[in-house]
Design an enzyme around this catalytic site. Structure first.
Site, PDB file in Angstrom:
ATOM      1  N   SER A 143      36.118 -29.877 -25.152  1.00 25.25           N
ATOM      2  CA  SER A 143      37.279 -30.755 -25.306  1.00 25.25           C
ATOM      3  C   SER A 143      37.886 -30.540 -26.687  1.00 25.25           C
ATOM      4  O   SER A 143      37.229 -30.017 -27.590  1.00 25.25           O
ATOM      5  CB  SER A 143      36.833 -32.216 -25.158  1.00 25.25           C
ATOM      6  OG  SER A 143      37.826 -33.116 -25.592  1.00 25.25           O
ATOM      7  N   TYR A 156      31.214 -39.051 -27.933  1.00 25.83           N
ATOM      8  CA  TYR A 156      31.881 -38.011 -27.153  1.00 25.83           C
ATOM      9  C   TYR A 156      32.101 -36.763 -28.001  1.00 25.83           C
ATOM     10  O   TYR A 156      31.822 -35.640 -27.563  1.00 25.83           O
ATOM     11  CB  TYR A 156      33.214 -38.547 -26.630  1.00 25.83           C
ATOM     12  CG  TYR A 156      33.907 -37.632 -25.652  1.00 25.83           C
ATOM     13  CD1 TYR A 156      33.388 -37.435 -24.373  1.00 25.83           C
ATOM     14  CD2 TYR A 156      35.086 -36.978 -25.998  1.00 25.83           C
ATOM     15  CE1 TYR A 156      34.024 -36.588 -23.469  1.00 25.83           C
ATOM     16  CE2 TYR A 156      35.730 -36.141 -25.095  1.00 25.83           C
ATOM     17  CZ  TYR A 156      35.201 -35.946 -23.835  1.00 25.83           C
ATOM     18  OH  TYR A 156      35.833 -35.108 -22.943  1.00 25.83           O
TER      19      TYR A 156
END
Length: 240
Positions: A143, A156
């Protein structure tokens, strides 16, 4: 000249929806037999049925990728049904937001267990098949949060930064076996994970869609075996 994917066997995690679903369908359209892994059996069953309408084989296993025992059993069962794998797409992931002190430690740990350890468990079970074949492809979906941390995303970001490091090191280890490791760092994609799963038509013109990411992966996989893209970032052209 681009290589054909017809007749290959792929394993896609997080395959019940979003990027995973679209990737499974895109692979099927290229003649790839597809193994599907996700947590929800109902969604897997639907995707498998869609895949089979495209003239290839599909098999699925409802498992939690953070469980090494479940993953090991699933890979064995899917291999028995489809044959050994040529392609692995590590897409399964979760996103839990919250400040460092406010986030429950169990949520923090679960994020690492799914997004990082889950990739480890699946890859550890599939990689020996690729090494035996002396070739194959692994795509790890990281990501933009793996490149740049933001407030409220410590868990995350930690998982996605870690995934990039693991991908880089693994890439170096398996190159002598003609195995390619790609790592992708997409920005906002309209999925349930990002809260954009029910995009309006206007939003669909702004945010990347799961099928965009799937199409990009197919293009990478079709590159001549002598070349691969180690890491790449995907951005929406104008998401504002």
């Amino acid at each position: 000249m681009a290589q054909s994917l017809t007749g290959k066997v792929a394993l896609v995690t997080g395959a019940g929806r979003g990027i995973g679903r679209e990737t499974a369908l895109a692979l099927a359209k290229e003649g790839v037999n597809v193994g599907l892994i996700a947590r929800t059996e109902a969604s897997l069953k639907e995707v498998a049925a869609e895949v089979e309408t495209l003239g290839v084989q599909a098999a699925y296993a409802a498992v939690d990728v953070s469980s090494p025992e479940q993953v090991e059993k699933a890979v064995v069962n899917l291999t028995d049904k489809l044959g050994t794998f040529d392609i692995l797409i590590n897409n399964a992931g979760i996103m839990k937001k919250g400040s460092f002190l406010e986030m429950d430690p169990e949520d923090w740990k679960q994020t690492i267990d799914v997004n990082l350890m889950g990739v480890y468990h699946v890859t550890r079970n599939v990689l020996p098949q690729l090494i035996e074949k002396q070739g194959g492809d692994i795509i790890n979906i990281s990501s933009m949060s793996g490149l740049k941390g933001t407030a409220g995303s410590t868990a995350y970001s930690a998982s996605k930064f870690g995934l990039l490091g693991m991908s880089e090191a693994l890439m170096q280890e398996v190159r002598p076996h003609n195995i390619r490791v790609f790592a992708m760092t997409p920005s906002m994609v309209a999925t349930e994970l990002t809260g954009k799963g029910d995009s309006t038509e206007e939003e669909k013109q702004k945010f990347m869609q799961p099928e965009d990411i799937a199409e990009y992966m197919i293009a990478q996989l079709k590159l001549h075996p002598r070349i691969f893209i180690k890491t790449s970032a995907q951005w929406a052209t104008n998401p504002f």
